[in-house]
Scaffold this motif. Sequence first.
Motif, short mmCIF file in Angstrom:
data_model
loop_
_atom_site.label_atom_id
_atom_site.label_comp_id
_atom_site.label_asym_id
_atom_site.label_seq_id
_atom_site.Cartn_x
_atom_site.Cartn_y
_atom_site.Cartn_z
N PHE A 45 29.54 49.61 -6.30
CA PHE A 45 28.60 48.52 -6.02
C PHE A 45 27.50 48.41 -7.08
O PHE A 45 26.77 47.44 -7.13
CB PHE A 45 27.97 48.71 -4.64
CG PHE A 45 28.98 48.59 -3.53
CD1 PHE A 45 29.65 47.39 -3.32
CD2 PHE A 45 29.29 49.67 -2.73
CE1 PHE A 45 30.60 47.28 -2.32
CE2 PHE A 45 30.23 49.55 -1.73
CZ PHE A 45 30.90 48.36 -1.52
N TYR A 46 27.37 49.45 -7.92
CA TYR A 46 26.32 49.41 -8.93
C TYR A 46 26.89 49.45 -10.34
O TYR A 46 26.16 49.51 -11.32
CB TYR A 46 25.33 50.57 -8.71
CG TYR A 46 24.66 50.45 -7.36
CD1 TYR A 46 23.64 49.50 -7.16
CD2 TYR A 46 25.06 51.23 -6.29
CE1 TYR A 46 23.05 49.36 -5.92
CE2 TYR A 46 24.46 51.09 -5.05
CZ TYR A 46 23.47 50.15 -4.87
OH TYR A 46 22.89 50.00 -3.66
N TYR B 162 28.43 44.22 -2.00
CA TYR B 162 27.74 43.72 -3.19
C TYR B 162 26.49 42.93 -2.83
O TYR B 162 25.47 43.00 -3.50
CB TYR B 162 28.70 42.87 -4.03
CG TYR B 162 29.62 43.70 -4.87
CD1 TYR B 162 29.14 44.40 -5.97
CD2 TYR B 162 30.96 43.82 -4.55
CE1 TYR B 162 29.98 45.19 -6.74
CE2 TYR B 162 31.82 44.61 -5.31
CZ TYR B 162 31.32 45.29 -6.40
OH TYR B 162 32.14 46.09 -7.15
N ALA B 165 23.87 45.44 -1.87
CA ALA B 165 23.69 46.57 -2.79
C ALA B 165 22.28 46.59 -3.39
O ALA B 165 21.65 47.65 -3.49
CB ALA B 165 24.73 46.50 -3.91
N TYR B 166 21.79 45.42 -3.73
CA TYR B 166 20.48 45.35 -4.38
C TYR B 166 19.38 45.98 -3.53
O TYR B 166 18.53 46.71 -4.02
CB TYR B 166 20.16 43.88 -4.68
CG TYR B 166 18.81 43.69 -5.30
CD1 TYR B 166 18.61 43.92 -6.66
CD2 TYR B 166 17.71 43.30 -4.53
CE1 TYR B 166 17.37 43.76 -7.24
CE2 TYR B 166 16.46 43.14 -5.10
CZ TYR B 166 16.29 43.37 -6.46
OH TYR B 166 15.07 43.23 -7.01
N PHE B 167 19.44 45.71 -2.21
CA PHE B 167 18.37 46.17 -1.33
C PHE B 167 18.38 47.68 -1.13
O PHE B 167 17.39 48.26 -0.74
CB PHE B 167 18.47 45.46 0.02
CG PHE B 167 18.47 43.97 -0.10
CD1 PHE B 167 17.29 43.29 -0.38
CD2 PHE B 167 19.65 43.25 0.03
CE1 PHE B 167 17.28 41.93 -0.52
CE2 PHE B 167 19.65 41.88 -0.11
CZ PHE B 167 18.47 41.21 -0.39
N ARG B 169 19.46 49.89 -3.52
CA ARG B 169 19.75 50.56 -4.80
C ARG B 169 19.00 51.87 -4.94
O ARG B 169 19.48 52.80 -5.59
CB ARG B 169 19.42 49.62 -5.96
CG ARG B 169 17.95 49.24 -6.07
CD ARG B 169 17.79 48.12 -7.08
NE ARG B 169 16.38 47.80 -7.29
CZ ARG B 169 15.64 47.09 -6.43
NH1 ARG B 169 16.18 46.67 -5.30
NH2 ARG B 169 14.38 46.84 -6.69
N LYS B 170 17.85 51.95 -4.30
CA LYS B 170 17.05 53.18 -4.40
C LYS B 170 17.79 54.39 -3.82
O LYS B 170 17.50 55.52 -4.19
CB LYS B 170 15.73 53.01 -3.63
CG LYS B 170 14.81 51.96 -4.23
CD LYS B 170 13.86 52.58 -5.24
CE LYS B 170 13.23 51.53 -6.14
NZ LYS B 170 12.52 50.51 -5.37
#
Lengths: 196, 173, 220
Positions: A45-46, B162, B165-167, B169-170
């Motif tokens: 996902f990254y 996906y 994923a951004y939220f 990422r930490k």
Amino acid sequence: MGPLTDIGVLNSNWELLIALVLGIGFGYVLEAAGFSTSRKLAGVFYGYDFVVWRVFFTAALTAMVGLMYFSYLDWIDLSLIYVNKTFLGSAIAGGVIMGLGFIIGGFCPGTSVCAVAIGKLDGLIFLGGVFIGIFLFGATFPLIEEFYTSGALGSILVYDVLGISAGMFVFILILFAIVSFYLTARIQRKAKPVRY
Amino acid sequence: MDTNNATKYMNPYLAGFLLGLIMLAAYYFTGEGLGASGAFKRYEIAVLEKIAPAYVESNHFFGAHIAAKENILENRLVYMVLGVFFGGFISGAVSGRLTFKVEHSPKITKKTRVIAAIVGGILFGYGSQMGRGCTSGSGLSGMASLSLAGFIALFAIFGSGYLFAYFFRKLWI
Amino acid sequence: MEDNKPRIIKKRYIFMAALMIIAGVGLVVIPDFDKMKEAHAEEMLLQIMSDEKVFSTDEIAEMLISGDPLLQLIDVRTPEEFEKFSLPGAINIPLADLLTKDETGHYKWNDALNQDVKTTVFYSNGDIYASRAWSLCTRLKFKNVYFMNGGLNGWFETIIQPKAPAVSASVEEEKLYQFRLGARQYFLGGGVVETAAATAPTSAQPTKKAGKKAGGGGGC
């Protein structure tokens, strides 16, 4: 001609033993490919590790191509194999919830079992969560029963929906897979490497 | 890349190919693919039936199996997941990966990882029942049998991964 | 710097990709094998036969209600399960016993199964065991063998707890539902129901939102 248990060549006790053996192979390959570490799984996902995508897609393609040739050679009767039933609403909602669970928890049920097998405590906790989740689903089932069975389309096949032949569909999928393998490898090269 | 990391893993394409062969064998022998979450439901019903039989029978979802008078643990998925555990253990033992630890990104604490794992597990457990199968049963086997459900599951799971994923990422990078 | 990183396109990957593409092309060009098969007469016959190997739960219910003397229901589950619940008039032959031979070396159940007067219908909880019994008997060239589609699970879903059709349902669906309600009363009440009950609406109110079986839910 297969499937052997469906046509009565093997009885149900064999079926359980075969399932156990297949499961051992399944678990071995998952672990060997690195699916027992959540950080490797989350890489897809990254963009730092696409192992999930590669294994997943290669496995699905191998099996589907294999099944079609088996059918061609009359080794297996495709009409007897189990085709998951499609329920549009619950399939999409369930998938979205699973995706969210994947990105937060870092495992899926099968891989968490592998993680537990090699002593990953986060895998064990994830697995505990899975059991809680299943219980919650059972508890809230009366509320969503209607939704659960909505959009029932039966055991329909994807190439029938698209209106192309099975062979053509698989061929397109193979091309798509190869392009995606190449592109993801490029993305992975650019991404900041993560050690785990 | 694997070369950046301490442990060596199998080539993913080789692993995928082997997994595909295993799945093919599963179809050839039993007519069904691989799976996991169905087994968890059965384990859970088996336990619940011991501690709260009345509840299980009154519950539409859990009770269905009881009503059908089937032996809840006499099922191929139940044995398959048992096998997954042993298979994972064997592979881990062979490559020296057997250690007790909570694995997490160096940027988060152990506690954060534990909370994330349990929340993720709950969501996955819930979603797998709603979607009638998890990544392996609904997604992988569903794709192999070319069912529409398999492709929907694939898109929904990865798409939502996906999307969110951004939220989170930490947690990972 | 770049040299440390592995190359994306390795020779073996090109080879693998080529293999996959060839396999895929094979699937496309090897003449549409499903179509070829359809033209094959023998296959077609098999196809036709396979459609006629099952009875629906509704058909079985109708036969039971009308007291069809030729119907021979065979329960292939274990004796314990049979003891707890079985369909009216069913004989219990556990799947494991199906091919047991007696002292003389004949099949123990030969008389019941290998005949061409009665209609033998196997049932189990689901489809699997009943269909196995069916395929074993078919292989032995026994005639008039069938199995009940959906098994007892299907029986409960359709006859004992029928689902009310949607408001928009067709007349046929509504009729089927009314039939099922009648059948439900017949089998639950165990009493005599005038044959009209099979087609006419009955006083039995549908239990609100009958519990559906979760089916293969989470069958992953």
